[in-house]
Design a protein around this motif. Sequence first.
Motif, short mmCIF file in Angstrom:
data_model
loop_
_atom_site.label_atom_id
_atom_site.label_comp_id
_atom_site.label_asym_id
_atom_site.label_seq_id
_atom_site.Cartn_x
_atom_site.Cartn_y
_atom_site.Cartn_z
N ASP A 56 66.02 19.11 97.37
CA ASP A 56 65.55 18.40 96.16
C ASP A 56 64.06 18.57 95.92
OD1 ASP A 56 68.15 17.39 95.69
OD2 ASP A 56 67.78 15.72 97.08
N VAL A 57 63.43 19.58 96.52
CA VAL A 57 62.01 19.82 96.32
C VAL A 57 61.81 20.67 95.07
CG1 VAL A 57 60.01 21.09 97.23
CG2 VAL A 57 61.32 19.56 98.72
N ARG A 58 60.95 20.20 94.19
CA ARG A 58 60.63 20.97 92.98
C ARG A 58 59.51 21.97 93.24
NH1 ARG A 58 57.10 20.94 88.60
NH2 ARG A 58 58.04 21.86 86.73
N GLY A 59 58.46 21.50 93.94
CA GLY A 59 57.31 22.35 94.19
C GLY A 59 56.92 22.34 95.66
N LEU A 60 56.57 23.51 96.19
CA LEU A 60 56.20 23.69 97.59
C LEU A 60 54.76 24.18 97.67
CD1 LEU A 60 56.73 24.21 100.68
CD2 LEU A 60 57.65 26.44 99.99
N PHE A 61 53.94 23.50 98.48
CA PHE A 61 52.60 23.99 98.76
C PHE A 61 52.59 24.72 100.07
CE2 PHE A 61 48.52 23.15 101.05
CZ PHE A 61 47.81 24.17 100.43
N VAL A 62 52.12 25.96 100.05
CA VAL A 62 52.04 26.80 101.25
C VAL A 62 50.60 26.87 101.72
CG1 VAL A 62 52.25 29.16 102.09
CG2 VAL A 62 54.08 28.18 100.71
N HIS A 63 50.35 26.30 102.90
CA HIS A 63 49.04 26.42 103.53
C HIS A 63 49.08 27.66 104.42
CE1 HIS A 63 45.54 25.73 106.01
NE2 HIS A 63 45.17 24.72 105.23
N PRO A 64 48.13 28.59 104.28
CA PRO A 64 48.25 29.87 104.99
C PRO A 64 48.21 29.76 106.51
CG PRO A 64 46.09 29.68 103.95
CD PRO A 64 46.92 28.54 103.44
N ARG A 65 47.41 28.83 107.05
CA ARG A 65 47.37 28.70 108.51
C ARG A 65 48.64 28.07 109.04
NH1 ARG A 65 41.22 26.82 110.27
NH2 ARG A 65 40.15 28.71 109.50
N ALA A 66 49.15 27.08 108.32
CA ALA A 66 50.33 26.37 108.80
C ALA A 66 51.59 27.20 108.72
CB ALA A 66 50.50 25.08 108.00
N THR A 67 51.61 28.21 107.85
CA THR A 67 52.86 28.93 107.60
C THR A 67 52.80 30.43 107.92
OG1 THR A 67 52.21 29.38 105.30
CG2 THR A 67 53.42 27.34 105.72
N LYS A 68 51.67 30.90 108.44
CA LYS A 68 51.50 32.35 108.57
C LYS A 68 52.55 33.00 109.45
CE LYS A 68 48.19 32.08 112.39
NZ LYS A 68 46.83 32.44 112.85
N ARG A 173 47.35 20.20 90.46
CA ARG A 173 47.60 20.54 89.06
C ARG A 173 48.51 21.76 88.98
NH1 ARG A 173 48.94 17.97 85.64
NH2 ARG A 173 47.52 16.49 86.63
N ALA A 174 48.33 22.74 89.87
CA ALA A 174 49.19 23.91 89.88
C ALA A 174 50.64 23.55 90.20
CB ALA A 174 48.66 24.94 90.88
N LEU A 175 50.81 22.57 91.09
CA LEU A 175 52.17 22.11 91.40
C LEU A 175 52.81 21.39 90.23
CD1 LEU A 175 51.56 20.81 95.03
CD2 LEU A 175 53.22 22.59 94.40
N LEU A 176 52.02 20.63 89.50
CA LEU A 176 52.56 19.76 88.44
C LEU A 176 52.64 20.43 87.08
CD1 LEU A 176 50.54 16.57 89.46
CD2 LEU A 176 53.00 16.90 89.79
N ASP A 177 51.83 21.47 86.84
CA ASP A 177 51.68 22.06 85.51
C ASP A 177 52.27 23.47 85.50
OD1 ASP A 177 50.90 23.08 83.09
OD2 ASP A 177 48.80 22.51 83.28
#
Length: 278
Positions: A56-68, A173-177
């Motif tokens: 049910d996630v609409r938007g995902l934020f990818v942090h480069p260190r956390a996900t590399k 804003r990038a996640l919401l717009d």
Amino acid sequence: MYLVTGATGLIGRPLIETLLAEGAEVRAVTRDPHNAGLPAGVEAVAPEAIHTALKDVRGLFVHPRATKDSIEELLRLAASQGVEKVVVMSAINVDDDPDHQPSRFNGDRNTEVERTVTGSGLPWVAVRPGSFAMNTLGMWRGQLTLGDTVRGPYAGFAEAVIHERDVAEVIARALLDDSLVGRRIPITGPKALRLDQMVPIIGSVLGRPLLFQEVPAELAAQGMIRNGLDEGFVRALMARYQREMQRSATVTDEVEKVLGRPARTFATWVADHKGAWS
């Protein structure tokens, strides 16, 4: 629902606060969900629960260190769960030669993570911040506990350092717009400042007569290495200073375009972190 990786870091916390202020539901990925200290209402999940966390996630934020180390699997799962948008943070120098990206010597893989996101087939936004104002604490706080003079190389090196809250608010804003989808957005502070201009600004906020004293680059490099910094990182950083002394600093107005207000100044950042300097 919005899912934030790197939730307890420099960007994750203000990003979560911004999303909550906008009325969004937030789920946060953190290695220690029970001790993350996140705001009330945020659902904290461990990385190993990422499959169910994406539901049910609409938007995902990818942090480069956390996900590399897991970016391809993360995006595959996101696509399978119907995630509508991915916002990735990289860096303003992400397209530079890898040898010209000092942070790579500290393990960052901004280029690879951003390219994986933008090539994933999912709708995306890439936010590319310049140098963080927070870096000045790591560079100079130790010296300022001993006196009122900062000694370092390349006094004339200038850059438009950015407040981490501006970065977080642009990401929110990038996640919401949806109008920002498909954009690579380079963001900086509002004005380029020389190193020998930044130190007196810190002093003005702290009420101390602080000065920057230039020392030879090799002397400074040896001191940084003795203090535990990786030699490859130090050499790449010195090369960056020398290289970019020969060209104008990058300054963009993208923060104002996205948020409708100017980026926060360096003096504002120092005031927001006044207690950290002592």
